[in-house]
Design a protein around this motif. Structure first.
Motif, PDB file in Angstrom:
ATOM      1  N   UNK A  94     120.219  55.997  76.592  1.00 19.46           N
ATOM      2  CA  UNK A  94     121.454  56.755  77.338  1.00 19.46           C
ATOM      3  C   UNK A  94     120.722  57.526  78.758  1.00 19.46           C
ATOM      4  N   UNK A  95     119.419  56.972  78.873  1.00 17.26           N
ATOM      5  CA  UNK A  95     119.162  57.515  80.550  1.00 17.26           C
ATOM      6  C   UNK A  95     119.110  56.207  81.446  1.00 17.26           C
ATOM      7  N   UNK A  96     118.098  56.217  82.362  1.00 21.32           N
ATOM      8  CA  UNK A  96     118.646  55.157  83.474  1.00 21.32           C
ATOM      9  C   UNK A  96     117.237  54.573  83.902  1.00 21.32           C
ATOM     10  N   UNK A  97     117.654  53.111  84.097  1.00 23.98           N
ATOM     11  CA  UNK A  97     116.873  52.231  84.832  1.00 23.98           C
ATOM     12  C   UNK A  97     117.601  52.024  86.373  1.00 23.98           C
ATOM     13  N   UNK A 109     107.672  53.394  75.177  1.00 21.57           N
ATOM     14  CA  UNK A 109     109.423  53.353  75.382  1.00 21.57           C
ATOM     15  C   UNK A 109     109.867  51.968  76.011  1.00 21.57           C
ATOM     16  N   UNK A 110     110.840  51.332  75.399  1.00 26.72           N
ATOM     17  CA  UNK A 110     111.319  50.170  76.228  1.00 26.72           C
ATOM     18  C   UNK A 110     112.537  50.318  76.932  1.00 26.72           C
ATOM     19  N   UNK A 111     112.403  49.657  78.057  1.00 30.82           N
ATOM     20  CA  UNK A 111     113.552  49.801  79.036  1.00 30.82           C
ATOM     21  C   UNK A 111     114.810  49.099  78.603  1.00 30.82           C
ATOM     22  N   UNK A 112     114.463  48.206  77.864  1.00 34.30           N
ATOM     23  CA  UNK A 112     115.755  47.385  77.261  1.00 34.30           C
ATOM     24  C   UNK A 112     115.341  46.872  75.760  1.00 34.30           C
ATOM     25  N   UNK A 167     112.286  44.565  74.045  1.00 34.31           N
ATOM     26  CA  UNK A 167     110.905  44.786  74.921  1.00 34.31           C
ATOM     27  C   UNK A 167     109.826  44.951  73.993  1.00 34.31           C
ATOM     28  N   UNK A 168     108.662  44.080  74.017  1.00 33.35           N
ATOM     29  CA  UNK A 168     107.626  44.344  73.069  1.00 33.35           C
ATOM     30  C   UNK A 168     106.603  44.930  73.810  1.00 33.35           C
ATOM     31  N   UNK A 169     106.637  45.000  75.146  1.00 32.92           N
ATOM     32  CA  UNK A 169     105.459  45.676  76.030  1.00 32.92           C
ATOM     33  C   UNK A 169     105.670  47.194  76.018  1.00 32.92           C
ATOM     34  N   UNK A 170     107.077  47.727  76.290  1.00 34.20           N
ATOM     35  CA  UNK A 170     107.266  49.390  76.169  1.00 34.20           C
ATOM     36  C   UNK A 170     106.235  49.926  77.090  1.00 34.20           C
ATOM     37  N   UNK A 171     106.119  49.656  78.369  1.00 32.83           N
ATOM     38  CA  UNK A 171     105.316  50.270  79.272  1.00 32.83           C
ATOM     39  C   UNK A 171     105.977  51.570  79.878  1.00 32.83           C
ATOM     40  N   UNK A 172     107.224  51.738  79.406  1.00 30.50           N
ATOM     41  CA  UNK A 172     108.014  53.057  79.870  1.00 30.50           C
ATOM     42  C   UNK A 172     107.686  54.245  79.011  1.00 30.50           C
ATOM     43  N   UNK A 222     107.694  73.271  78.046  1.00 33.28           N
ATOM     44  CA  UNK A 222     108.369  73.684  77.003  1.00 33.28           C
ATOM     45  C   UNK A 222     108.721  72.769  76.146  1.00 33.28           C
ATOM     46  N   UNK A 223     108.213  71.317  76.402  1.00 33.73           N
ATOM     47  CA  UNK A 223     108.492  70.320  75.339  1.00 33.73           C
ATOM     48  C   UNK A 223     110.088  69.866  75.677  1.00 33.73           C
ATOM     49  N   UNK A 224     110.515  70.053  76.485  1.00 37.09           N
ATOM     50  CA  UNK A 224     111.958  69.561  76.936  1.00 37.09           C
ATOM     51  C   UNK A 224     112.057  68.288  77.992  1.00 37.09           C
ATOM     52  N   UNK A 225     112.730  67.402  77.560  1.00 39.69           N
ATOM     53  CA  UNK A 225     112.774  66.129  78.474  1.00 39.69           C
ATOM     54  C   UNK A 225     112.722  66.604  79.876  1.00 39.69           C
ATOM     55  N   UNK A 226     111.921  65.912  80.731  1.00 37.65           N
ATOM     56  CA  UNK A 226     111.840  65.975  81.951  1.00 37.65           C
ATOM     57  C   UNK A 226     112.091  64.623  82.743  1.00 37.65           C
ATOM     58  N   UNK A 227     111.647  63.608  82.399  1.00 36.29           N
ATOM     59  CA  UNK A 227     111.944  62.324  82.810  1.00 36.29           C
ATOM     60  C   UNK A 227     111.530  61.071  82.017  1.00 36.29           C
ATOM     61  N   UNK A 228     111.887  60.066  82.261  1.00 37.86           N
ATOM     62  CA  UNK A 228     111.529  58.694  81.537  1.00 37.86           C
ATOM     63  C   UNK A 228     111.524  57.492  82.693  1.00 37.86           C
ATOM     64  N   UNK A 229     110.691  56.442  82.303  1.00 37.82           N
ATOM     65  CA  UNK A 229     110.591  55.568  83.111  1.00 37.82           C
ATOM     66  C   UNK A 229     109.682  56.061  84.511  1.00 37.82           C
TER      67      UNK A 229
END
Lengths: 77, 576
Positions: B178-181, B291-294, B297-302, B309-316
């Motif tokens: 539910x995040x963004x690429x 984390x996989x972008x789709x 994905x078996x590489x999972x470079x994300x 504080x342990x809260x989501x800041x960014x991904x990818x």
């Protein structure tokens, strides 16, 4: 002959249980291969070997104040 | 039966068309570039009614093939003035493929001030007026659409930058979390904004799915292919553990890490922003190092990066973004860069173009070097609110340089040069010069062979072999970009002999085709040549296949390297 000082830099999982950066002393002209084996690595683990920021073959002889950087096979893009 | 969806924004009509025979064997970049070259007048204004925005899943998207979920978007670029293809992970490619959508073509331009949304489903595509989500950032758009249409809905959207038609605006695609690429490069978000489309929602309920011509052969080849991806140390271990950001320390060591707007080749603060530090920080804060972008994905470079504080800041959170704000703007604070990355995703602007634009802005004295807090403020208060300064920075590095009289402006075809200095990694300089996309490292990633010892070794500091290396990689990449595959499959493909034949066997089993390795290379050559022909017809010349002057005059530390290719040597790239 007086020993030479070489700065060794390790990256990625090579750092685990070892170090990031350290100065070690070796006999003059020691080959990269001997330094790598002396640190407990297998040659097959080596991805990139750089001396002073340039790719070097395993038999490259090291000189005083050289920097030897060792990376496993990693990549990105 | 596969189909083409066509949307005309001038008269607000839609159509479902049969796939023309000459497009049947194409997908991804090959298809978007073919459609743009055939249907878009090269000299048209990129933000006018004659440009078209084309989306196409790759040839293998929607199948069980590992790493095949890339979606291509193509148009004439408002940033470069040439053709553009930009591909992305996320969920949309697989949904399109399962719906039998070979391509979605958006053409024309509405006459009034209204905004619209497209809804794509098993019966085709509809146009609806859109009011509620205008002005919102991408995260709010995705959240609202998931609440309205269900968690599974696919989303392709533009943020405020796309609505403002800024030339660094990207197109965001929802990922499995539910995040963004992002279709990051070349300002495709501005093209979508010019068509006044805020988002495209995708519903694949009742989709016919993929029919494989030879399911058994596909399964066999797929197994070999996945094994090659898992066995190669880069795709199997390096990328999953450290992400792409492992490159900070490698490029620093090699003297190819552009620093302080391409003044130096090394950054004193590299350890604060490197992949090793990032990995440890992610783990300590309870984020996700893999984390996989789709899906598939078996590489999972994300990865998912949390704040203190342990809260989501960014991904990818990619090397190029971290380099761009880190070394290139001297911001040695990963949390500041992560916050900026998240804001750029939300605004919908390319994090490479914008980071390089900030470097030029710092050189111009608009903000202090290394001031991450001011970068965050400008993103929120200037670009986010569309002030004059925000629009200049949001129009890319070239625009900032022209506006403020800066001569050190790292762009080719007005597109920002990414994270590898072409003076000390010369192969990538040939790619920057010659790619029809403008400066783009992914178009022919010579770093593999120049720096990473993948696919052989070509000394990064010497000229020998670079043109040939870049040419071979650009041809291969144009083909891979057409399959829906992630470009990182190139690492095993360069080193493991079974990998590429397995990829071709999967395509053959999917379509009942008999392609050979030569056919695939031929496809790559054809794509590159038709993209180049579009650019020449648009008015670009070989004089646009050049690096900025300062790369030839200013040596870069520590190797004191300069860009020393002659024009003839560069132009020989096209001898194929």
């Amino acid at each position: 002959m007086a020993p030479i000082t070489v700065t060794i830099k390790l990256f990625a999982h090579f750092r685990h249980g070892r170090f990031k950066e350290a100065d070690h002393q070796f006999p003059p002209g020691v080959a990269c291969r001997e330094v790598i084996l002396g640190l407990g690595f297998r040659l097959g683990e080596m991805g990139i070997v750089m001396v002073n920021g340039q790719h070097a073959p395993l038999d490259h002889p090291l000189s005083e104040r050289d920097t030897l950087a060792l990376f496993p096979l990693v990549g990105g893009g | 039966m596969d189909k083409i969806l066509r949307v005309n924004m001038t008269d607000l009509t839609t159509a479902v068309e049969e796939v023309p025979a000459e497009w049947a064997g194409l997908g991804g970049r090959a298809l978007t570039s073919t459609i743009v070259a055939k249907e878009v007048p090269p000299t048209c204004h990129a933000l006018g009614p004659n440009n078209k925005l084309v989306f196409a899943p790759g040839l293998l998207s929607g199948t069980a093939a590992s790493n095949s979920g890339r979606l291509s978007a193509g148009a004439k670029s408002p940033l470069t003035g040439g053709i553009k293809e930009s591909n992305v992970g996320g969920t949309a490619a697989q949904m399109f493929a399962r719906l039998g959508i070979k391509a979605l073509i958006v053409e024309g331009m509405p006459k009034g001030e209204g905004w619209y949304a497209l809804k794509v489903g098993k019966d085709g595509v509809t146009i609806e007026e859109e009011r509620g989500l205008l002005g919102l950032g991408n995260f709010a758009v995705i959240d609202a659409l998931q609440a309205l249409l269900g968690k599974k809905t696919g989303v392709i959207a533009i943020g405020p930058a796309g609505e403002m038609k800024l030339t660094s605006a990207n197109i965001s695609v929802k990922d499995p979390s539910g995040k963004i690429r992002s279709h990051g490069r070349g300002g495709l978000g501005a093209v979508m904004g010019s068509k006044r489309i805020k988002f495209i929602a995708i519903d694949d309920e009742g989709a016919p799915g993929i029919q494989l011509a030879d399911p058994e052969a596909f399964k066999r080849a797929s197994r070999v292919f996945t094994k090659a991806l898992m066995d190669h140390p880069v795709s199997g271990q390096g990328l999953p553990t450290y992400g792409t950001n492992v490159l900070v320390n490698i490029l620093h060591e090699a003297g190819g890490l552009p620093t302080r707007n391409f003044t130096h080749g090394q950054f004193d603060g590299h350890e604060q922003i490197c992949g090793e530090t990032m990995h440890d920080t992610i783990v300590a804060r309870g984020g996700k190092p893999r984390h996989g972008c789709h899906a598939g994905c078996v590489i999972q470079c994300s990865q998912v990066y949390h704040d203190k504080e342990g809260q989501y800041l960014t991904s990818g959170f990619e090397y190029e973004t971290i380099w761009g704000l880190g070394a290139n703007c001297l911001i040695a604070e990963l949390d500041d860069i992560a916050l900026a990355d998240n804001l750029m995703d939300d605004l919908g602007i390319d994090s490479i173009e914008t980071a390089v634009a900030f470097g030029v802005a710092m050189e111009a004295g608009l903000l202090p070097w290394g001031d991450g807090k001011e970068v965050v403020r400008i993103l929120r208060e200037e670009i986010g609110k569309g002030t004059a300064l925000g629009r200049v920075i949001g129009s890319g590095a070239g625009a900032v340089g022209r506006t403020y009289g800066v001569t050190r402006v790292p762009v080719v075809k007005n597109q920002a040069i990414p994270a590898y200095d072409p003076r000390s990694v010369k192969g990538i300089g040939i790619t920057y010069c010659t790619s029809p996309m403008g400066a783009d490292h992914t178009a022919g990633y010579t770093i593999a062979t120049n720096i990473l010892n993948v696919g052989g070794q070509v000394d990064p500091l010497k000229k020998e072999g670079q043109v040939e290396l870049s040419r071979n990689l650009q041809i291969a990449t144009a083909a891979i970009d057409s399959t829906g595959m992630c470009i990182f499959i190139a690492f095993p493909a360069l080193d493991i002999p079974e990998c590429l034949p397995a990829l071709i066997a999967m395509i053959n089993a999917r379509f009942g085709a008999k392609l050979t390795g030569e056919d695939v290379t031929g496809l790559g050559k054809t794509v590159l040549k038709l993209e180049r022909a579009f650019n020449l017809a648009a008015g670009l010349t070989s004089a646009d296949d050049r690096l900025p002057e300062f790369f030839s005059s200013d040596p870069v530390t520590p190797h004191q390297a300069v860009w020393d290719f002659t024009n003839e040597e560069i132009d020989a790239f096209w001898d194929f």
